[in-house]
Design a protein around this motif. Sequence first.
Motif, mmCIF file in Angstrom:
data_model
loop_
_atom_site.group_PDB
_atom_site.id
_atom_site.type_symbol
_atom_site.label_atom_id
_atom_site.label_comp_id
_atom_site.label_asym_id
_atom_site.label_seq_id
_atom_site.Cartn_x
_atom_site.Cartn_y
_atom_site.Cartn_z
ATOM 1 N N GLY A 168 -12.044 4.116 6.203
ATOM 2 C CA GLY A 168 -12.440 2.826 5.636
ATOM 3 C C GLY A 168 -13.072 1.921 6.662
ATOM 4 O O GLY A 168 -14.276 2.007 6.964
ATOM 5 N N ARG A 169 -12.249 1.073 7.275
ATOM 6 C CA ARG A 169 -12.754 -0.004 8.136
ATOM 7 C C ARG A 169 -13.690 0.416 9.264
ATOM 8 O O ARG A 169 -14.624 -0.342 9.562
ATOM 9 C CB ARG A 169 -11.563 -0.829 8.655
ATOM 10 C CG ARG A 169 -10.925 -1.656 7.544
ATOM 11 C CD ARG A 169 -9.549 -2.135 7.905
ATOM 12 N NE ARG A 169 -8.590 -1.035 7.929
ATOM 13 C CZ ARG A 169 -7.297 -1.173 8.206
ATOM 14 N NH1 ARG A 169 -6.817 -2.376 8.480
ATOM 15 N NH2 ARG A 169 -6.497 -0.123 8.189
ATOM 16 N N LYS A 195 -1.636 5.117 -6.036
ATOM 17 C CA LYS A 195 -0.319 5.343 -5.418
ATOM 18 C C LYS A 195 0.846 5.002 -6.340
ATOM 19 O O LYS A 195 1.703 4.172 -6.023
ATOM 20 C CB LYS A 195 -0.185 4.527 -4.132
ATOM 21 C CG LYS A 195 -1.093 4.972 -3.015
ATOM 22 C CD LYS A 195 -0.705 4.315 -1.707
ATOM 23 C CE LYS A 195 -1.553 4.787 -0.557
ATOM 24 N NZ LYS A 195 -2.958 4.415 -0.647
ATOM 25 N N ASP A 222 -12.398 -0.572 0.296
ATOM 26 C CA ASP A 222 -11.379 -1.627 0.278
ATOM 27 C C ASP A 222 -12.037 -2.991 0.433
ATOM 28 O O ASP A 222 -12.049 -3.581 1.522
ATOM 29 C CB ASP A 222 -10.350 -1.385 1.387
ATOM 30 C CG ASP A 222 -9.497 -0.154 1.112
ATOM 31 O OD1 ASP A 222 -9.269 0.159 -0.080
ATOM 32 O OD2 ASP A 222 -9.065 0.498 2.072
ATOM 33 N N ASP A 274 -7.125 5.795 -5.970
ATOM 34 C CA ASP A 274 -5.906 5.782 -5.147
ATOM 35 C C ASP A 274 -5.003 4.631 -5.586
ATOM 36 O O ASP A 274 -5.017 3.559 -4.989
ATOM 37 C CB ASP A 274 -6.337 5.642 -3.672
ATOM 38 C CG ASP A 274 -5.155 5.515 -2.731
ATOM 39 O OD1 ASP A 274 -4.081 6.063 -3.044
ATOM 40 O OD2 ASP A 274 -5.319 4.870 -1.676
ATOM 41 N N GLN A 325 -2.969 1.403 11.445
ATOM 42 C CA GLN A 325 -2.647 2.837 11.387
ATOM 43 C C GLN A 325 -1.774 3.220 12.584
ATOM 44 O O GLN A 325 -2.015 2.767 13.692
ATOM 45 C CB GLN A 325 -3.936 3.672 11.376
ATOM 46 C CG GLN A 325 -4.834 3.407 10.180
ATOM 47 C CD GLN A 325 -4.262 3.930 8.873
ATOM 48 O OE1 GLN A 325 -3.207 4.578 8.851
ATOM 49 N NE2 GLN A 325 -4.945 3.655 7.771
ATOM 50 N N ARG A 340 -9.489 7.835 13.001
ATOM 51 C CA ARG A 340 -10.173 6.848 13.836
ATOM 52 C C ARG A 340 -11.071 7.515 14.873
ATOM 53 O O ARG A 340 -10.573 8.233 15.751
ATOM 54 C CB ARG A 340 -9.156 5.971 14.586
ATOM 55 C CG ARG A 340 -8.443 4.954 13.724
ATOM 56 C CD ARG A 340 -9.413 3.864 13.274
ATOM 57 N NE ARG A 340 -8.775 2.865 12.438
ATOM 58 C CZ ARG A 340 -8.665 2.912 11.105
ATOM 59 N NH1 ARG A 340 -9.159 3.945 10.439
ATOM 60 N NH2 ARG A 340 -8.098 1.941 10.448
ATOM 61 N N LYS A 375 -13.436 5.980 -2.312
ATOM 62 C CA LYS A 375 -12.045 5.785 -2.743
ATOM 63 C C LYS A 375 -11.881 4.370 -3.266
ATOM 64 O O LYS A 375 -12.154 3.394 -2.566
ATOM 65 C CB LYS A 375 -11.081 6.013 -1.573
ATOM 66 C CG LYS A 375 -9.618 5.874 -2.014
ATOM 67 C CD LYS A 375 -8.664 6.275 -0.902
ATOM 68 C CE LYS A 375 -8.408 5.170 0.062
ATOM 69 N NZ LYS A 375 -7.499 4.111 -0.423
ATOM 70 N N LEU A 431 3.252 7.243 4.426
ATOM 71 C CA LEU A 431 2.102 6.397 4.761
ATOM 72 C C LEU A 431 1.772 6.480 6.253
ATOM 73 O O LEU A 431 2.672 6.472 7.103
ATOM 74 C CB LEU A 431 2.382 4.948 4.370
ATOM 75 C CG LEU A 431 2.438 4.653 2.865
ATOM 76 C CD1 LEU A 431 2.914 3.220 2.621
ATOM 77 C CD2 LEU A 431 1.088 4.890 2.207
ATOM 78 N N THR A 432 0.488 6.531 6.539
ATOM 79 C CA THR A 432 0.041 6.673 7.934
ATOM 80 C C THR A 432 0.270 5.401 8.759
ATOM 81 O O THR A 432 0.057 5.403 9.964
ATOM 82 C CB THR A 432 -1.456 7.033 7.972
ATOM 83 O OG1 THR A 432 -2.166 6.046 7.211
ATOM 84 C CG2 THR A 432 -1.723 8.393 7.378
HETATM 85 O O1 OMP Z 1 -3.628 7.177 -0.032
HETATM 86 C C1 OMP Z 1 -4.349 6.830 0.900
HETATM 87 O O2 OMP Z 1 -5.568 6.992 0.854
HETATM 88 C C2 OMP Z 1 -3.715 6.331 2.132
HETATM 89 C C3 OMP Z 1 -2.482 6.882 2.459
HETATM 90 C C4 OMP Z 1 -1.930 6.640 3.722
HETATM 91 O O3 OMP Z 1 -0.885 7.172 4.087
HETATM 92 N N1 OMP Z 1 -2.612 5.826 4.571
HETATM 93 C C5 OMP Z 1 -3.791 5.214 4.249
HETATM 94 O O4 OMP Z 1 -4.350 4.503 5.083
HETATM 95 N N2 OMP Z 1 -4.320 5.416 2.988
HETATM 96 C C6 OMP Z 1 -5.541 4.707 2.575
HETATM 97 O O5 OMP Z 1 -6.616 5.118 3.393
HETATM 98 C C7 OMP Z 1 -7.462 4.021 3.700
HETATM 99 C C8 OMP Z 1 -7.547 3.900 5.198
HETATM 100 O O6 OMP Z 1 -8.424 2.867 5.523
HETATM 101 P P1 OMP Z 1 -8.793 2.521 7.030
HETATM 102 O O7 OMP Z 1 -7.502 2.340 7.780
HETATM 103 O O8 OMP Z 1 -9.561 1.249 6.893
HETATM 104 O O9 OMP Z 1 -9.615 3.679 7.543
HETATM 105 C C9 OMP Z 1 -6.880 2.795 3.011
HETATM 106 O O10 OMP Z 1 -7.602 2.593 1.820
HETATM 107 C C10 OMP Z 1 -5.449 3.169 2.702
HETATM 108 O O11 OMP Z 1 -5.018 2.622 1.484
#
Ligand code: OMP
Length: 243
Positions: free
Chosen positions: A219-220, A66, A16, A64, A199, A190, A37, A127-128
């Motif tokens: 990601g982060r 979506k 990202d 991704d 999240q 995490r 991703k 979504l998380t």
């Molecule tokens: O489809 C996804 O990957 C996704 C779905 C979801 O419900 N939650 C979610 O965080 N993601 C993706 O997963 C990654 C999480 O990134 P971090 O929160 O930085 O670890 C991001 O690129 C979001 O777009």
Amino acid sequence: MGNREQVEKRVIVALDVADEQSAIALIDQLPQVLWWKVGLELFTSTGPKILEVLKSRQKRIFLDLKFDDIPNTVAGACRSAATYGVDLLTIHATAGRDALKAATEAAQEGATKAGVQPPKLIAITLLTSISARQLAFDLKIPLELPEYALEMALLAQESGLDGAVCSPQEVAQLRQTCGDDFLLVCPGVRPTWADIGDQKRSLTPAQAITAGANYLVIGRPITTATEPELAWKRISEELTTVG
Ligand SMILES: O=C(O)c1cc(=O)[nH]c(=O)n1[C@@H]1O[C@H](COP(=O)(O)O)[C@@H](O)[C@H]1O
């Protein structure tokens, strides 16, 4: 859960970042990462060019985007996306049964026409970044959150999709109901030492794998770490202790 090489194949790093240059810098900084991703931010910035960059380095790609639209539109989008020869592709389960079925067929068609392997099509359940409270009060969904996530996963499975994206907090239940062949991909992961950010339904990498995730999306905690290589190493080490 075995040796480090096996473990590392189950972590997908979310690329990202805003542009191609930053993406390439990260990819080259983390040569051990097999899965990347590409999401809405980077794909909107670079278009499919970034996929070629990843392929030229023999990486696996989770595209991704979506998708969430009417059946004809998501089918067209999946047909096009499948021609890139990516490994995973996302659509929202909320697009509905007809859209999910049309998307599955179209992804196969697109890949066949382009002479590439079709992507595994996986559906976002919820979504998380959404909490139980937000699901009830903002989205007005009257089901309990775990039940809603499960219903979305079952809708995806019945519609012929390969798997679902879910939070690590629901993955055990989805695994139990959907079976071992249904791919379950968990973002919202995490390590204890990382910021939770936006999240809402999170677990640690070790907990998510133990609960039944096939892949983790992180990601982060890695990409914005002062030392991304060290963050990756810590996650990899945590996972080797599982099982
Ligand atoms: O489809 C996804 O990957 C996704 C779905 C979801 O419900 N939650 C979610 O965080 N993601 C993706 O997963 C990654 C999480 O990134 P971090 O929160 O930085 O670890 C991001 O690129 C979001 O777009």
